[in-house]
Design a protein around this motif. Structure first.
Motif, short mmCIF file in Angstrom:
data_model
loop_
_atom_site.label_atom_id
_atom_site.label_comp_id
_atom_site.label_asym_id
_atom_site.label_seq_id
_atom_site.Cartn_x
_atom_site.Cartn_y
_atom_site.Cartn_z
N PRO A 53 35.41 -44.23 -31.59
CA PRO A 53 35.41 -45.45 -30.78
C PRO A 53 36.79 -46.11 -30.70
O PRO A 53 37.19 -46.57 -29.63
CB PRO A 53 34.40 -46.35 -31.51
N ILE A 75 32.26 -47.34 -23.68
CA ILE A 75 32.37 -48.78 -23.87
C ILE A 75 31.24 -49.48 -23.12
O ILE A 75 31.09 -49.31 -21.91
CB ILE A 75 33.73 -49.29 -23.38
N TRP A 124 31.48 -41.21 -26.90
CA TRP A 124 31.50 -42.67 -27.00
C TRP A 124 31.88 -43.29 -25.67
O TRP A 124 32.80 -42.82 -25.00
CB TRP A 124 32.51 -43.10 -28.07
N LEU A 175 30.66 -50.10 -28.40
CA LEU A 175 30.52 -48.78 -27.82
C LEU A 175 29.20 -48.16 -28.22
O LEU A 175 28.62 -48.53 -29.24
CB LEU A 175 31.67 -47.87 -28.26
N SER A 190 36.17 -51.63 -37.70
CA SER A 190 35.56 -50.46 -37.09
C SER A 190 34.24 -50.20 -37.81
O SER A 190 34.21 -49.54 -38.84
CB SER A 190 36.49 -49.25 -37.20
#
Length: 154
Positions: A26, A144, A142, A135, A99
């Motif tokens: 991501p 968005i 992946w 995401l 993350s």
């Protein structure tokens, strides 16, 4: 005016594609978006989003949603940058600050700091801020779902 530049530049990502997204994280997708924006590659930017994303940025109308959100954001930024005499815009992203992945649902939340530089009405500018993305992992990789830019306090 500064915040609009930063947010718009934050959207810039490297030239991404559906195949590239399938092998990247991501955070890398966020970077791909910056590169696509820097290179003016709307199709590459569009490929990094789901089919109906939400984009939030610091220039009017501030929010774009739905099937054409990426194209509308791109067009709005073009008008904004022209109105403010912006050129040579470059977005550089750093390592993610946050993350988080929800492995059960294949969703991710990523916060990536960025620096936007360029020229505005003949003078150079430098802006810093944060790209925040939500995401989801799709069969193509992946993508968005939500992207937002936030300026650092000045």
């Amino acid at each position: 005016m500064k915040s609009g530049v930063v947010i718009a530049l934050g959207l810039a990502v490297s030239m991404g594609s559906a195949s590239a997204a399938s092998t990247t994280s991501p955070a890398e997708i966020m970077n791909d978006l910056a590169h696509a924006t820097n290179s003016g590659d709307l199709p590459a930017a569009r490929a990094l989003f789901t089919s109906s994303p939400t984009i939030v940025d610091s220039f009017a109308p501030f929010s774009w949603q739905g099937a054409n959100a990426v194209d509308k954001w791109w067009s709005s930024f073009g008008r904004f940058s022209k109105r403010h005499g912006m050129s040579n815009i470059d977005v550089e992203l750093s390592a993610p600050l946050v993350s988080e992945f929800d492995r059960e649902k294949d969703d991710a939340y990523v916060v990536v700091p960025g620096v936007i530089t360029g020229s505005m009405n003949g003078s150079t500018f430098r802006m810093t801020g944060r790209n925040t993305g939500v995401l989801t992992l799709t069969p193509a990789g992946w993508r968005i779902v939500v992207w937002a830019w936030t300026d650092d306090p000045h």
